[in-house]
Motif scaffolding. Sequence first.
Motif, mmCIF file in Angstrom:
data_model
loop_
_atom_site.group_PDB
_atom_site.id
_atom_site.type_symbol
_atom_site.label_atom_id
_atom_site.label_comp_id
_atom_site.label_asym_id
_atom_site.label_seq_id
_atom_site.Cartn_x
_atom_site.Cartn_y
_atom_site.Cartn_z
ATOM 1 N N HIS A 131 74.510 98.710 66.018
ATOM 2 C CA HIS A 131 74.197 100.002 65.405
ATOM 3 C C HIS A 131 73.370 99.860 64.131
ATOM 4 N N ALA A 132 72.989 98.636 63.769
ATOM 5 C CA ALA A 132 72.190 98.398 62.567
ATOM 6 C C ALA A 132 70.740 98.820 62.812
ATOM 7 N N PRO A 133 70.045 99.287 61.785
ATOM 8 C CA PRO A 133 68.658 99.724 61.964
ATOM 9 C C PRO A 133 67.694 98.569 62.235
ATOM 10 N N PHE A 134 68.003 97.367 61.731
ATOM 11 C CA PHE A 134 67.143 96.204 61.952
ATOM 12 C C PHE A 134 67.976 95.083 62.539
ATOM 13 N N ARG A 135 67.504 94.523 63.654
ATOM 14 C CA ARG A 135 68.195 93.415 64.305
ATOM 15 C C ARG A 135 67.164 92.340 64.618
ATOM 16 N N ILE A 136 67.472 91.112 64.264
ATOM 17 C CA ILE A 136 66.547 90.003 64.464
ATOM 18 C C ILE A 136 67.231 88.969 65.341
#
Length: 76
Positions: A10-15
């Motif tokens: 649910h995080a806005p940025f995923r790497i």
Amino acid sequence: MGGGVGLVAHAPFRIATEKTRFAMPETKIGYFPDVGASYFLSRMDGEIGTYLALTSDTLSGRAVLWVYKNSYVSRN
């Protein structure tokens, strides 16, 4: 893996890198995915979310992009 997936999804940025792993190990022992995972697994494209929830398959490296669809960073 597991509960961490429910938080990160649910995080806005995923790497993701080649060492990133995506798994729902609780389904291997008979439990069902938690409410956070059930929410995002049911909203994935196609039936990949259903597949992951039912089989407890592990994705790694670039395959994680099927789930996260954000950024992939290579070590090189």
